[in-house]
Design a protein around this motif. Structure first.
Motif, PDB file in Angstrom:
ATOM      1  N   ALA A 151       0.818  -1.210   0.000  1.00 31.71           N
ATOM      2  CA  ALA A 151       0.000   0.000   0.000  1.00 31.71           C
ATOM      3  C   ALA A 151       0.854   1.264   0.000  1.00 31.71           C
ATOM      4  N   SER A 195       1.885   1.433  -3.917  1.00 31.58           N
ATOM      5  CA  SER A 195       0.922   1.162  -4.983  1.00 31.58           C
ATOM      6  C   SER A 195      -0.479   1.574  -4.547  1.00 31.58           C
ATOM      7  N   SER A 196      -1.329   1.907  -5.510  1.00 28.50           N
ATOM      8  CA  SER A 196      -2.713   2.273  -5.205  1.00 28.50           C
ATOM      9  C   SER A 196      -3.710   1.263  -5.774  1.00 28.50           C
ATOM     10  N   ARG A 197      -3.225   0.131  -6.234  1.00 29.88           N
ATOM     11  CA  ARG A 197      -4.101  -0.879  -6.837  1.00 29.88           C
ATOM     12  C   ARG A 197      -4.677  -1.780  -5.746  1.00 29.88           C
ATOM     13  N   ALA A 198      -5.784  -1.347  -5.165  1.00 37.51           N
ATOM     14  CA  ALA A 198      -6.324  -1.990  -3.974  1.00 37.51           C
ATOM     15  C   ALA A 198      -6.635  -3.474  -4.196  1.00 37.51           C
ATOM     16  N   ARG A 199      -7.239  -3.812  -5.330  1.00 38.69           N
ATOM     17  CA  ARG A 199      -7.626  -5.208  -5.566  1.00 38.69           C
ATOM     18  C   ARG A 199      -6.397  -6.105  -5.655  1.00 38.69           C
ATOM     19  N   GLU A 200      -5.371  -5.648  -6.359  1.00 37.71           N
ATOM     20  CA  GLU A 200      -4.140  -6.430  -6.486  1.00 37.71           C
ATOM     21  C   GLU A 200      -3.433  -6.553  -5.136  1.00 37.71           C
ATOM     22  N   ILE A 201      -3.436  -5.480  -4.362  1.00 38.72           N
ATOM     23  CA  ILE A 201      -2.806  -5.482  -3.043  1.00 38.72           C
ATOM     24  C   ILE A 201      -3.468  -6.522  -2.149  1.00 38.72           C
ATOM     25  N   ASP A 202      -4.804  -6.504  -2.102  1.00 37.17           N
ATOM     26  CA  ASP A 202      -5.525  -7.456  -1.250  1.00 37.17           C
ATOM     27  C   ASP A 202      -5.270  -8.889  -1.692  1.00 37.17           C
ATOM     28  N   ARG A 242      -2.615 -10.146  -3.211  1.00 39.22           N
ATOM     29  CA  ARG A 242      -1.267 -10.566  -2.845  1.00 39.22           C
ATOM     30  C   ARG A 242      -1.145 -10.774  -1.339  1.00 39.22           C
ATOM     31  N   HIS A 244       6.116  -7.929  -0.608  1.00 37.07           N
ATOM     32  CA  HIS A 244       6.490  -7.004  -1.690  1.00 37.07           C
ATOM     33  C   HIS A 244       7.747  -7.449  -2.430  1.00 37.07           C
TER      34      HIS A 244
END
Length: 223
Positions: free
Chosen positions: A111, A114-121, A123, A160
């Motif tokens: 987080a 990156s701001s790509r919430a769906r990809e972050i969750d 991973r 990460h």
């Protein structure tokens, strides 16, 4: 495969605390794909050494380079950015944030960059599953045992895909079977992704998976 070029390069490092010398003339080079275990008696300075390697503390002399960048040459903002993006740290005290869910804790390193919430969750959930906590993403720290908290800390350090992984007794609160699984994760992260790792440990099982085992003394590191 071990790369010939060091990700971590330490030269002539020295550190004293309250007029007591912890270590001096400490040099260490760790290449990509290499895992180094460091042993030593309590109080010799193993945790202090890890903090210096992560840029959380500074030595009295010598230099530490991560991917060719000298940490002491960076201001605090750039040192923090390098630590966020390129270093994964497993603290002995876990440092799991109690007001965040486990998924949010593990996702923190992602987080921050990156701001790509769906990809972050996704991973974060994959890493929780890898340490055996796949169904606990919505849980909080208060709901977990010490061993489970340690697994969350390990997942957060690896999520990460850092170039350098530093771990302070990463299996100290785990049962033998879980510890073996965690050690396999470390070995995979290091060897398959070309990361470098330094693990401080008292565990014989941890030392067994290392490419090198070194002992920290007041005179530095020795085989």
């Amino acid at each position: 495969m071990i790369s010939p070029l060091p990700i971590l390069d330490v030269r002539a490092l020295a550190k004293s605390v309250e007029s007591r010398q912890l270590f001096a003339d400490l040099s260490l080079a760790v290449a990509g794909g290499e895992l180094v275990a460091i042993l030593g008696e309590s109080g010799v300075g193993k945790s202090t050494l890890l903090n210096i390697l992560a840029g959380l503390d500074t030595g009295d002399a010598g230099e530490v380079r991560v991917e060719g960048v000298e940490l002491d040459a960076l201001d605090e903002v750039r040192r923090t950015r390098l630590r966020r993006e390129r270093i994964g740290f497993v603290f002995q005290a876990f440092h799991i944030l109690p007001y965040l869910t486990l998924r949010q804790n593990v996702a923190l390193p992602l987080a921050l960059v990156s701001s790509r919430a769906r990809e972050i969750d996704a991973r974060a959930d994959a890493m929780l599953a890898a340490v055996g906590l796949g169904a606990r993403g919505e849980s909080y720290a208060r709901d977990l045992s010490g061993g489970e908290l340690q697994r969350v800390a390990i997942a957060r350090a690896l999520v990460h895909e850092p170039a350098l992984i530093l771990a302070d007794e990463p299996t100290g609160n785990l049962d033998p079977e879980t510890a073996r699984g965690v050690l396999r994760l470390f070995a995979e992260a290091v060897r398959n992704r070309g990361a470098a790792a330094v693990i401080v440990t008292h565990s014989a099982a941890t030392a067994e998976i290392a490419d090198r085992v070194l002992t920290l003394t007041a005179k530095g590191l020795r085989p």
